[in-house]
Write an enzyme that holds these catalytic residues in place. Structure first.
Site, PDB file in Angstrom:
ATOM      1  N   SER A   8       0.847  -1.237   0.033  1.00 21.19           N
ATOM      2  CA  SER A   8      -0.014  -0.054  -0.052  1.00 21.19           C
ATOM      3  C   SER A   8       0.920   1.214  -0.130  1.00 21.19           C
ATOM      4  CB  SER A   8      -1.087  -0.017   1.172  1.00 21.19           C
ATOM      5  OG  SER A   8      -1.450   1.174   1.542  1.00 21.19           O
ATOM      6  N   HIS A  33      -1.347  -1.493  -4.158  1.00 21.37           N
ATOM      7  CA  HIS A  33      -2.759  -1.111  -3.420  1.00 21.37           C
ATOM      8  C   HIS A  33      -2.579   0.419  -3.264  1.00 21.37           C
ATOM      9  CE1 HIS A  33      -6.041  -2.108  -0.851  1.00 21.37           C
ATOM     10  NE2 HIS A  33      -5.494  -1.204   0.205  1.00 21.37           N
ATOM     11  N   MET A  37      -9.146   7.863  -0.180  1.00 20.39           N
ATOM     12  CA  MET A  37     -10.084   8.381   0.920  1.00 20.39           C
ATOM     13  C   MET A  37     -10.356   9.855   0.680  1.00 20.39           C
ATOM     14  SD  MET A  37      -7.577   7.086   4.150  1.00 20.39           S
ATOM     15  CE  MET A  37      -6.599   5.492   4.004  1.00 20.39           C
ATOM     16  N   HIS A  66      -8.423   0.684  -3.495  1.00 16.90           N
ATOM     17  CA  HIS A  66      -9.375   0.355  -2.493  1.00 16.90           C
ATOM     18  C   HIS A  66     -10.050   2.044  -2.525  1.00 16.90           C
ATOM     19  CE1 HIS A  66      -9.598  -0.390   2.401  1.00 16.90           C
ATOM     20  NE2 HIS A  66     -10.634  -0.086   1.658  1.00 16.90           N
ATOM     21  N   MET A  68     -12.265   4.081  -0.247  1.00 16.64           N
ATOM     22  CA  MET A  68     -12.874   4.379   1.097  1.00 16.64           C
ATOM     23  C   MET A  68     -13.534   5.976   0.901  1.00 16.64           C
ATOM     24  SD  MET A  68      -9.716   3.124   3.059  1.00 16.64           S
ATOM     25  CE  MET A  68      -8.772   3.290   1.928  1.00 16.64           C
ATOM     26  N   MET A 137     -11.234  -5.777   5.965  1.00 18.11           N
ATOM     27  CA  MET A 137     -10.149  -4.863   6.798  1.00 18.11           C
ATOM     28  C   MET A 137     -10.029  -5.393   8.268  1.00 18.11           C
ATOM     29  SD  MET A 137      -9.729  -2.322   5.071  1.00 18.11           S
ATOM     30  CE  MET A 137      -8.768  -1.330   5.982  1.00 18.11           C
ATOM     31  N   GLY A 142      -8.550   4.318   7.168  1.00 19.24           N
ATOM     32  CA  GLY A 142      -8.190   5.746   7.476  1.00 19.24           C
ATOM     33  C   GLY A 142      -6.911   6.188   7.438  1.00 19.24           C
ATOM     34  N   PHE A 143      -6.115   5.088   8.206  1.00 23.83           N
ATOM     35  CA  PHE A 143      -4.908   5.589   8.331  1.00 23.83           C
ATOM     36  C   PHE A 143      -3.741   4.339   8.134  1.00 23.83           C
ATOM     37  CE2 PHE A 143      -7.235   8.330  10.771  1.00 23.83           C
ATOM     38  CZ  PHE A 143      -7.031   9.707  10.741  1.00 23.83           C
ATOM     39  N   GLY A 144      -2.643   4.567   7.819  1.00 23.65           N
ATOM     40  CA  GLY A 144      -1.715   3.383   7.973  1.00 23.65           C
ATOM     41  C   GLY A 144      -1.126   3.310   9.279  1.00 23.65           C
ATOM     42  N   GLY A 145      -0.470   2.143   9.632  1.00 24.36           N
ATOM     43  CA  GLY A 145       0.239   1.864  10.894  1.00 24.36           C
ATOM     44  C   GLY A 145      -0.448   1.631  12.073  1.00 24.36           C
ATOM     45  N   ASP A 175      -6.391  -6.575   4.980  1.00 25.75           N
ATOM     46  CA  ASP A 175      -5.675  -5.059   4.752  1.00 25.75           C
ATOM     47  C   ASP A 175      -5.679  -4.484   6.194  1.00 25.75           C
ATOM     48  OD1 ASP A 175      -4.775  -2.526   3.888  1.00 25.75           O
ATOM     49  OD2 ASP A 175      -6.729  -2.009   2.794  1.00 25.75           O
ATOM     50  N   GLY A 176      -4.482  -4.209   6.648  1.00 22.14           N
ATOM     51  CA  GLY A 176      -4.523  -3.373   7.643  1.00 22.14           C
ATOM     52  C   GLY A 176      -3.478  -3.948   8.993  1.00 22.14           C
ATOM     53  N   GLY A 177      -2.483  -3.673   9.286  1.00 19.08           N
ATOM     54  CA  GLY A 177      -1.559  -4.090  10.474  1.00 19.08           C
ATOM     55  C   GLY A 177      -0.902  -5.234  10.136  1.00 19.08           C
ATOM     56  N   GLY A 197       1.484  -1.762   4.239  1.00 15.10           N
ATOM     57  CA  GLY A 197       1.914  -0.339   4.099  1.00 15.10           C
ATOM     58  C   GLY A 197       2.988  -0.010   4.730  1.00 15.10           C
TER      59      GLY A 197
HETATM   60  C1  DX5 Z   1      -6.022   1.895   5.836  1.00 16.00           C
HETATM   61  C2  DX5 Z   1      -5.768   1.184   4.658  1.00 16.00           C
HETATM   62  C3  DX5 Z   1      -4.558   0.254   4.339  1.00 16.00           C
HETATM   63  C4  DX5 Z   1      -3.425   0.777   4.978  1.00 16.00           C
HETATM   64  C5  DX5 Z   1      -2.541  -0.364   5.342  1.00 16.00           C
HETATM   65  O1  DX5 Z   1      -7.289   2.579   5.703  1.00 16.00           O
HETATM   66  O2  DX5 Z   1      -6.821   0.778   3.732  1.00 16.00           O
HETATM   67  O3  DX5 Z   1      -4.371  -0.228   3.143  1.00 16.00           O
HETATM   68  O4  DX5 Z   1      -2.584   1.504   4.003  1.00 16.00           O
HETATM   69  O5  DX5 Z   1      -1.482   0.144   6.186  1.00 16.00           O
HETATM   70  P1  DX5 Z   1      -0.793  -0.593   7.222  1.00 16.00           P
HETATM   71  O6  DX5 Z   1      -0.221  -1.826   6.410  1.00 16.00           O
HETATM   72  O7  DX5 Z   1       0.436   0.297   7.695  1.00 16.00           O
HETATM   73  O8  DX5 Z   1      -1.865  -0.970   8.368  1.00 16.00           O
HETATM   74 ZN    ZN Z   2      -6.477  -0.339   1.902  1.00 20.23          ZN
END
Ligand code: DX5
Ligand code: ZN
Length: 227
Positions: A8, A33, A37, A66, A68, A137, A142-145, A175-177, A197
């Protein structure tokens, strides 16, 4: 079982997206990816149609877009024209999900349906035969990390079981974490596509991080690892 890796770019340096994509492709990325948003469905604002169009010019692998956003129906045609190969929409915003999924497919784009962490798998019951993939999900979008939400792993299994019951071999994406240290555990539920990501871009070497993630995922899935 093959496992596909979708870095991502949300966590990449937006001033150097071309370099980010090239690095992950050298590391074996299967898709890129792209997190779109709108500041309404999720609190953050990120990438729009013109950026996807530019990314399409340089990406060698398909773009997994993706969405959002609160009103995806207004934008699916524009993202398809811009070069999305796969496009996923959230069930939480779509009263006419069946229509939207078929509109995406009619544009020649793979149609994915996304479930937020609090959305039950039952929301997919009627649409399961029609989807090209399902995105689970494992954080609130909304956010990475963010940290992986543990209940997401049984959820992937439940989605797989639902798709299997309807005879649909569509892959499940998570997707996520997801990070390198945990990838093997996350894979107990056998998702086919893994989004990562910060585990890719918040490292000194995105190429290497992608390669390591893919090797770990393939090893956990019991597939031969190509180096
Ligand atoms: C979150 C995104 C993810 C995000 C994943 O809203 O849809 O794609 O970039 O990032 P990580 O891998 O850091 O959770
Ligand atoms: Zn995503």
């Amino acid at each position: 079982m093959s496992v596909l890796i979708a870095p991502s770019i949300l966590s990449a340096d937006f001033a150097r997206l071309g370099d980010a994509i090239a690095a992950t492709e050298r590391g074996g990325a299967d898709f890129i990816h792209v997190d779109v948003m709108d500041g309404h469905f999720v609190p953050n604002i990120t990438i729009g149609v013109p950026v996807v169009r530019s990314l399409k010019r340089i990406a060698k692998v398909p773009l997994d877009v993706h969405l959002m956003i609160t009103d995806p129906d207004r934008y699916i045609e524009a993202f398809a024209e811009a070069g999305a190969s796969m496009m996923s929409v959230h069930v939480e915003v779509l009263p006419h999900l069946h229509r939207t999924v078929h509109a995406i497919k009619a544009l020649g784009v793979k149609a994915g349906v996304v479930l937020n962490p609090a959305t039950p798998v039952a929301a997919l019951e009627q649409i399961a035969p029609d989807v090209d993939y399902v995105l689970v999900m494992s954080v609130n979008p909304g956010f990475g990390g963010q940290s992986f939400i543990p209940g997401s792993e049984p959820k992937v299994k439940d989605v797989r079981a639902l798709l299997d019951r309807t005879g649909n071999p569509a892959p499940v994406e998570i997707d996520g974490g997801i990070d390198l240290g945990h990838v093997a555990r996350r894979l107990n539920a056998r998702p086919r596509i893994i989004v990562a990501g910060s585990a890719v871009f918040h490292t000194p070497d995105a190429e290497r991080a992608t390669r390591d993630l893919k090797a770990a995922a393939l090893a956990a899935a019991g597939a031969p690892v190509a180096r």
